[in-house]
Write an enzyme that holds these catalytic residues in place. Sequence first.
Site, PDB file in Angstrom:
ATOM      1  N   LYS A  72       0.845  -1.201   0.000  1.00 40.26           N
ATOM      2  CA  LYS A  72       0.000   0.000   0.000  1.00 40.26           C
ATOM      3  C   LYS A  72       0.877   1.246   0.000  1.00 40.26           C
ATOM      4  O   LYS A  72       1.897   1.301   0.688  1.00 40.26           O
ATOM      5  CB  LYS A  72      -0.909  -0.047   1.239  1.00 40.26           C
ATOM      6  CG  LYS A  72      -1.959   1.051   1.300  1.00 40.26           C
ATOM      7  CD  LYS A  72      -2.828   0.897   2.557  1.00 40.26           C
ATOM      8  CE  LYS A  72      -3.905   1.954   2.654  1.00 40.26           C
ATOM      9  NZ  LYS A  72      -4.725   1.837   3.877  1.00 40.26           N
ATOM     10  N   SER A 148      -9.712   1.816   2.936  1.00 38.45           N
ATOM     11  CA  SER A 148      -8.851   2.581   2.056  1.00 38.45           C
ATOM     12  C   SER A 148      -7.812   1.738   1.314  1.00 38.45           C
ATOM     13  O   SER A 148      -7.220   2.222   0.358  1.00 38.45           O
ATOM     14  CB  SER A 148      -8.120   3.672   2.842  1.00 38.45           C
ATOM     15  OG  SER A 148      -7.261   3.087   3.819  1.00 38.45           O
ATOM     16  N   SER A 172      -9.728  -0.468   7.277  1.00 38.47           N
ATOM     17  CA  SER A 172      -9.190  -0.365   5.920  1.00 38.47           C
ATOM     18  C   SER A 172      -8.467  -1.583   5.380  1.00 38.47           C
ATOM     19  O   SER A 172      -8.088  -1.588   4.212  1.00 38.47           O
ATOM     20  CB  SER A 172      -8.256   0.837   5.805  1.00 38.47           C
ATOM     21  OG  SER A 172      -9.025   1.981   5.608  1.00 38.47           O
TER      22      SER A 172
END
Length: 475
Positions: A72, A148, A172
């Site tokens: 990420k 997210s 997330s």
Amino acid sequence: MSVAELTIAELQQKLRGKELSPREAVQSVIDAVESGDEAIGAYTHLDREAALAGAEEANPDLPLGGIPIAIKDVINVEGQPCWCSSNILKDKYVAPYDATVTEKLKAAGAIPLGRTNMDEFAMGSSTENSGIQITRNPHDPDRIPGGSSGGSSAAVAGNLAVAALGSDTGGSIRQPAALSGCVGLKPTYGRVSRFGLVAFASSLDQIGPMTKTSEDAALLLNAIAGHDPNDSTSLDEDVPDFSEGIDAGVQGLKLGMPKEYFGEGIEPGVRECVESAIKNLEGQGAEIVEISLPHTDYAIATYYIIATAEASANLARFDGVRYGHRSEAATNLMEQYMKTRDEGFGDEVKRRILLGTYVLSSGYYDAYYLRAQKVRTLIRNDFQTAFDQVDAIISPTTPAPAFKIGENTGDPLQMYLADIYTTAANLAGICGLSTPCGSVEVEGNSLPVGLQLLGKPMDEATILRIGHAFEASNL
Ligand code: GLN
């Protein structure tokens, strides 16, 4: 067949058996991304040369030797961009160091493959707040992958990555895992170092694995867990081997169904999938009991006060002086701060900074921030009481499957409701896992549903074991 379709465990076997070389494995994943990611938008950056160079030196005998991992865009990987999908960092920031998790992955032999898209600074539930690009759900291109960590979940579920790392502040990792159809594990707060993770809400953030199976999540957690002197909130406790005992089954485990997580608001199709998963586990010998987490209703409000308060402080460093974008339009210092932040941040980030600054301001601190901290304790106590009676808690991960791109963007409150079952675990600091448990048919597409397992602090082993037992019987 692309290597990106394999699990870590499967790829490990092929590499160790010399059926494939690490170079062939990495090249195969790169090829999958190059041909498939245009339609999904999971990656913001692919580090081809470094990944292939790493493959040349990979040693498959190491715990993750030769395994490419997508990371990420909020976790520093030396020499790669780390933009947090924000225009304030885009094209301007290259990580000068490795986060502790990156260092640990490399030490275990893994190969960082590229950066995955996310909501800007991890603020969001759909990845639509990315300042870089849209990410699409691999099961329906008109829908969001969750957020997210939506780039990571779409990459893993869409067979563009073997496995990935995400971060979870209020859901997330688990929520996008549920909506995209992969496994996501939020470790206990303090289990994994946050050093080198760009901070959103420091008392809630945790890095964790996003994988195709619980078995793989255990392998990744083995590599990244442990105390780190660079993160004073990382816990100095022994790290067990999470793979050991993962196939011990659920016979004799007591699982709590919180009645507050099965009330109104949950879509009937989601409820059906979760109830049948619970029956499955009961059939395998788990005992199911109803429990109560009485302060559940306050979790979202509490989370959005504490998370925004911490974010407003953490994001002060993005001011055009130290990192990233600097406005060209300013004529004095004050204007430079204001215009830089106005140009660099997206709407949701601005909304959170304003909200967070408000709840911390002198006239409102007691009414909002302090009260939220007290409610946080009540929520934590709810879990402590529940864990006196049960070994783990079982629930849906989200109340509904993936929604359409654009459907909730005009209504932040509706968007925040996607976090209704996930935020409490972060407030309490406990661990949580989401694993796919079937799908619902919506407009001709099968949309995945996630089963959430919440575990006692530092007891990731139990939720991994339950996840594994469920996956093994659900093939
Ligand atoms: N969706 C939640 C939020 O918008 C959680 C985000 C996260 O866990 N990073 O804050």
